[in-house]
Design a protein around this motif. Structure first.
Motif, PDB file in Angstrom:
ATOM      1  N   TYR A 200      11.812 -15.044   2.895  1.00  0.00           N
ATOM      2  CA  TYR A 200      10.980 -14.308   1.937  1.00  0.00           C
ATOM      3  C   TYR A 200       9.533 -14.724   2.169  1.00  0.00           C
ATOM      4  CZ  TYR A 200       9.470 -12.143  -2.395  1.00  0.00           C
ATOM      5  OH  TYR A 200       8.835 -11.350  -3.314  1.00  0.00           O
ATOM      6  N   ALA A 201       8.775 -13.872   2.834  1.00  0.00           N
ATOM      7  CA  ALA A 201       7.403 -14.201   3.229  1.00  0.00           C
ATOM      8  C   ALA A 201       6.477 -13.024   2.948  1.00  0.00           C
ATOM      9  CB  ALA A 201       7.370 -14.574   4.700  1.00  0.00           C
ATOM     10  N   PRO A 202       6.277 -12.693   1.663  1.00  0.00           N
ATOM     11  CA  PRO A 202       5.439 -11.530   1.363  1.00  0.00           C
ATOM     12  C   PRO A 202       4.000 -11.734   1.823  1.00  0.00           C
ATOM     13  CG  PRO A 202       6.024 -12.691  -0.654  1.00  0.00           C
ATOM     14  CD  PRO A 202       6.775 -13.337   0.465  1.00  0.00           C
ATOM     15  N   ASP A 203       3.457 -10.695   2.420  1.00  0.00           N
ATOM     16  CA  ASP A 203       2.058 -10.633   2.839  1.00  0.00           C
ATOM     17  C   ASP A 203       1.598 -11.911   3.546  1.00  0.00           C
ATOM     18  OD1 ASP A 203      -0.054  -8.992   3.194  1.00  0.00           O
ATOM     19  OD2 ASP A 203      -0.905  -9.278   1.208  1.00  0.00           O
ATOM     20  N   CYS A 204       2.336 -12.304   4.551  1.00  0.00           N
ATOM     21  CA  CYS A 204       2.094 -13.588   5.235  1.00  0.00           C
ATOM     22  C   CYS A 204       0.883 -13.535   6.165  1.00  0.00           C
ATOM     23  CB  CYS A 204       3.347 -14.008   5.996  1.00  0.00           C
ATOM     24  SG  CYS A 204       3.875 -12.837   7.246  1.00  0.00           S
ATOM     25  N   ASP A 205       0.450 -14.725   6.529  1.00  0.00           N
ATOM     26  CA  ASP A 205      -0.705 -14.915   7.407  1.00  0.00           C
ATOM     27  C   ASP A 205      -0.320 -14.756   8.875  1.00  0.00           C
ATOM     28  OD1 ASP A 205      -2.188 -15.566   5.173  1.00  0.00           O
ATOM     29  OD2 ASP A 205      -2.064 -17.720   5.494  1.00  0.00           O
ATOM     30  N   VAL A 206      -1.344 -14.739   9.726  1.00  0.00           N
ATOM     31  CA  VAL A 206      -1.110 -14.855  11.160  1.00  0.00           C
ATOM     32  C   VAL A 206      -1.042 -16.343  11.498  1.00  0.00           C
ATOM     33  CG1 VAL A 206      -2.159 -12.658  11.831  1.00  0.00           C
ATOM     34  CG2 VAL A 206      -3.587 -14.687  11.686  1.00  0.00           C
TER      35      VAL A 206
ATOM     36  N   PRO B  98      -3.721  -2.736   4.669  1.00  0.00           N
ATOM     37  CA  PRO B  98      -4.035  -3.742   3.649  1.00  0.00           C
ATOM     38  C   PRO B  98      -3.120  -4.966   3.675  1.00  0.00           C
ATOM     39  CG  PRO B  98      -3.164  -1.756   2.627  1.00  0.00           C
ATOM     40  CD  PRO B  98      -3.187  -1.516   4.094  1.00  0.00           C
ATOM     41  N   LEU B  99      -2.271  -5.089   4.680  1.00  0.00           N
ATOM     42  CA  LEU B  99      -1.460  -6.295   4.789  1.00  0.00           C
ATOM     43  C   LEU B  99      -2.306  -7.420   5.380  1.00  0.00           C
ATOM     44  CD1 LEU B  99       1.895  -4.731   5.986  1.00  0.00           C
ATOM     45  CD2 LEU B  99       1.412  -5.747   3.762  1.00  0.00           C
ATOM     46  N   ARG B 100      -2.123  -8.636   4.842  1.00  0.00           N
ATOM     47  CA  ARG B 100      -2.950  -9.784   5.247  1.00  0.00           C
ATOM     48  C   ARG B 100      -2.935 -10.013   6.752  1.00  0.00           C
ATOM     49  NH1 ARG B 100      -5.043 -13.443   2.629  1.00  0.00           N
ATOM     50  NH2 ARG B 100      -4.389 -15.136   3.982  1.00  0.00           N
ATOM     51  N   ARG B 101      -1.783  -9.861   7.393  1.00  0.00           N
ATOM     52  CA  ARG B 101      -1.726 -10.130   8.829  1.00  0.00           C
ATOM     53  C   ARG B 101      -2.648  -9.189   9.604  1.00  0.00           C
ATOM     54  NH1 ARG B 101       3.367  -8.148   7.289  1.00  0.00           N
ATOM     55  NH2 ARG B 101       3.981  -6.185   8.252  1.00  0.00           N
ATOM     56  N   ALA B 102      -2.772  -7.960   9.145  1.00  0.00           N
ATOM     57  CA  ALA B 102      -3.677  -7.005   9.793  1.00  0.00           C
ATOM     58  C   ALA B 102      -5.135  -7.326   9.462  1.00  0.00           C
ATOM     59  CB  ALA B 102      -3.329  -5.589   9.356  1.00  0.00           C
ATOM     60  N   LEU B 103      -5.402  -7.637   8.206  1.00  0.00           N
ATOM     61  CA  LEU B 103      -6.768  -7.975   7.803  1.00  0.00           C
ATOM     62  C   LEU B 103      -7.269  -9.224   8.521  1.00  0.00           C
ATOM     63  CD1 LEU B 103      -6.261  -7.288   4.012  1.00  0.00           C
ATOM     64  CD2 LEU B 103      -7.683  -5.935   5.561  1.00  0.00           C
TER      65      LEU B 103
ATOM     66  N   VAL C  85       6.124   0.578   7.145  1.00  0.00           N
ATOM     67  CA  VAL C  85       6.995   0.918   6.022  1.00  0.00           C
ATOM     68  C   VAL C  85       7.527  -0.370   5.399  1.00  0.00           C
ATOM     69  CG1 VAL C  85       7.671   3.135   6.968  1.00  0.00           C
ATOM     70  CG2 VAL C  85       9.052   1.122   7.461  1.00  0.00           C
ATOM     71  N   LEU C  86       7.905  -0.301   4.157  1.00  0.00           N
ATOM     72  CA  LEU C  86       8.454  -1.465   3.459  1.00  0.00           C
ATOM     73  C   LEU C  86       9.879  -1.686   3.942  1.00  0.00           C
ATOM     74  CD1 LEU C  86       8.226  -3.683   1.383  1.00  0.00           C
ATOM     75  CD2 LEU C  86       8.797  -2.032  -0.380  1.00  0.00           C
ATOM     76  N   ARG C  87      10.007  -2.635   4.868  1.00  0.00           N
ATOM     77  CA  ARG C  87      11.315  -2.923   5.449  1.00  0.00           C
ATOM     78  C   ARG C  87      11.753  -4.344   5.168  1.00  0.00           C
ATOM     79  NH1 ARG C  87      12.803  -4.100  11.381  1.00  0.00           N
ATOM     80  NH2 ARG C  87      15.048  -4.192  11.157  1.00  0.00           N
ATOM     81  N   ASP C  88      10.822  -5.267   5.275  1.00  0.00           N
ATOM     82  CA  ASP C  88      11.104  -6.681   5.087  1.00  0.00           C
ATOM     83  C   ASP C  88      10.117  -7.252   4.079  1.00  0.00           C
ATOM     84  OD1 ASP C  88      13.223  -7.077   7.096  1.00  0.00           O
ATOM     85  OD2 ASP C  88      11.665  -6.504   8.523  1.00  0.00           O
ATOM     86  N   SER C  89      10.361  -8.482   3.674  1.00  0.00           N
ATOM     87  CA  SER C  89       9.488  -9.080   2.658  1.00  0.00           C
ATOM     88  C   SER C  89       8.047  -9.203   3.131  1.00  0.00           C
ATOM     89  CB  SER C  89      10.019 -10.454   2.242  1.00  0.00           C
ATOM     90  OG  SER C  89       9.917 -11.386   3.307  1.00  0.00           O
ATOM     91  N   CYS C  90       7.818  -9.310   4.432  1.00  0.00           N
ATOM     92  CA  CYS C  90       6.445  -9.424   4.943  1.00  0.00           C
ATOM     93  C   CYS C  90       5.652  -8.150   4.708  1.00  0.00           C
ATOM     94  CB  CYS C  90       6.448  -9.780   6.423  1.00  0.00           C
ATOM     95  SG  CYS C  90       7.203  -8.517   7.471  1.00  0.00           S
ATOM     96  N   ASP C  91       6.331  -7.054   4.393  1.00  0.00           N
ATOM     97  CA  ASP C  91       5.667  -5.776   4.140  1.00  0.00           C
ATOM     98  C   ASP C  91       5.292  -5.581   2.678  1.00  0.00           C
ATOM     99  OD1 ASP C  91       6.030  -5.142   6.841  1.00  0.00           O
ATOM    100  OD2 ASP C  91       8.031  -4.361   6.436  1.00  0.00           O
ATOM    101  N   ILE C  92       5.567  -6.575   1.847  1.00  0.00           N
ATOM    102  CA  ILE C  92       5.156  -6.529   0.443  1.00  0.00           C
ATOM    103  C   ILE C  92       3.727  -7.032   0.390  1.00  0.00           C
ATOM    104  CG2 ILE C  92       5.551  -7.436  -1.876  1.00  0.00           C
ATOM    105  CD1 ILE C  92       8.511  -7.839  -1.027  1.00  0.00           C
ATOM    106  N   GLY C  93       2.823  -6.188  -0.059  1.00  0.00           N
ATOM    107  CA  GLY C  93       1.403  -6.522  -0.037  1.00  0.00           C
ATOM    108  C   GLY C  93       0.941  -7.333  -1.234  1.00  0.00           C
ATOM    109  N   SER C  94      -0.288  -7.802  -1.134  1.00  0.00           N
ATOM    110  CA  SER C  94      -0.936  -8.530  -2.220  1.00  0.00           C
ATOM    111  C   SER C  94      -1.677  -7.546  -3.119  1.00  0.00           C
ATOM    112  CB  SER C  94      -1.947  -9.529  -1.657  1.00  0.00           C
ATOM    113  OG  SER C  94      -1.290 -10.514  -0.905  1.00  0.00           O
ATOM    114  N   HIS C  95      -2.010  -7.987  -4.300  1.00  0.00           N
ATOM    115  CA  HIS C  95      -2.766  -7.150  -5.226  1.00  0.00           C
ATOM    116  C   HIS C  95      -4.121  -6.827  -4.604  1.00  0.00           C
ATOM    117  CE1 HIS C  95      -4.798  -5.765  -8.807  1.00  0.00           C
ATOM    118  NE2 HIS C  95      -3.610  -5.678  -9.393  1.00  0.00           N
ATOM    119  N   PRO C  96      -4.570  -5.578  -4.700  1.00  0.00           N
ATOM    120  CA  PRO C  96      -5.837  -5.179  -4.082  1.00  0.00           C
ATOM    121  C   PRO C  96      -7.044  -6.022  -4.511  1.00  0.00           C
ATOM    122  CG  PRO C  96      -4.621  -3.257  -4.787  1.00  0.00           C
ATOM    123  CD  PRO C  96      -3.870  -4.441  -5.293  1.00  0.00           C
TER     124      PRO C  96
END
Length: 148
Positions: free
Chosen positions: A36-42, A72-77, A104-115
């Motif tokens: 479970y790694a929502p909106d993880c870093d690089v 808007p995912l942290r890894r992309a930003l 697409v929302l497939r795994d927990s890493c695809d859950i984004g942070s609040h804008p």
């Protein structure tokens, strides 16, 4: 006749999720709490990859005007941040964060942070359409996130 336009697509650098999936590759394990790694870093390797991509883009763009559209995912930003830090000649007209550039929302890493959190962390980027009501569910309990 007008100047032709080019589009360059850059995937994010290696993320924490990429490392976890290599450590736990089987599909049954994809729902382990450790994954479970929502909106993880690089990772450090992701930073290196991002900087290399920045140098290559600098070579390809050679001082031309350009804009960036980023998920808007942290890894992309973070990838874009490090990409821009690498190239002295890279200076986009603007960097627009747009939800349609997201996976697409497939795994927990695809859950984004609040804008609002993202806007504070990345103040040089423009967030015209990233609003809580049109963005992935964020900060859900583990069981609820996996169920969705």
């Amino acid at each position: 006749m007008g100047q032709s336009k080019q589009v360059f697509a850059v995937r994010h650098g290696e993320s924490v999720w990429n490392v976890l999936r290599r450590q736990y590759p089987s599909e049954e394990e994809s729902y382990l709490p450790i994954l479970y790694a929502p909106d993880c870093d690089v990772t450090e390797q992701g930073i290196i990859q991002s900087r290399r991509a920045g140098l290559e883009l600098e070579r390809l763009l050679s001082g031309r005007a350009f804009a960036l559209i980023v998920s808007p995912l942290r890894r992309a930003l973070l990838t874009v941040r490090h990409l821009l830090e690498s190239g002295v000649g890279l200076s986009p007209m603007k960097t627009v964060v747009h939800p349609s550039a997201t996976e697409v929302l497939r795994d927990s890493c695809d859950i984004g942070s609040h804008p609002e959190l993202l806007q504070k962390e990345f103040p040089d980027f423009t967030f015209p359409l990233v609003q809580p009501d049109n963005w992935w569910p964020y900060h859900r309990p583990l069981a609820d996130a996996w169920e969705r």
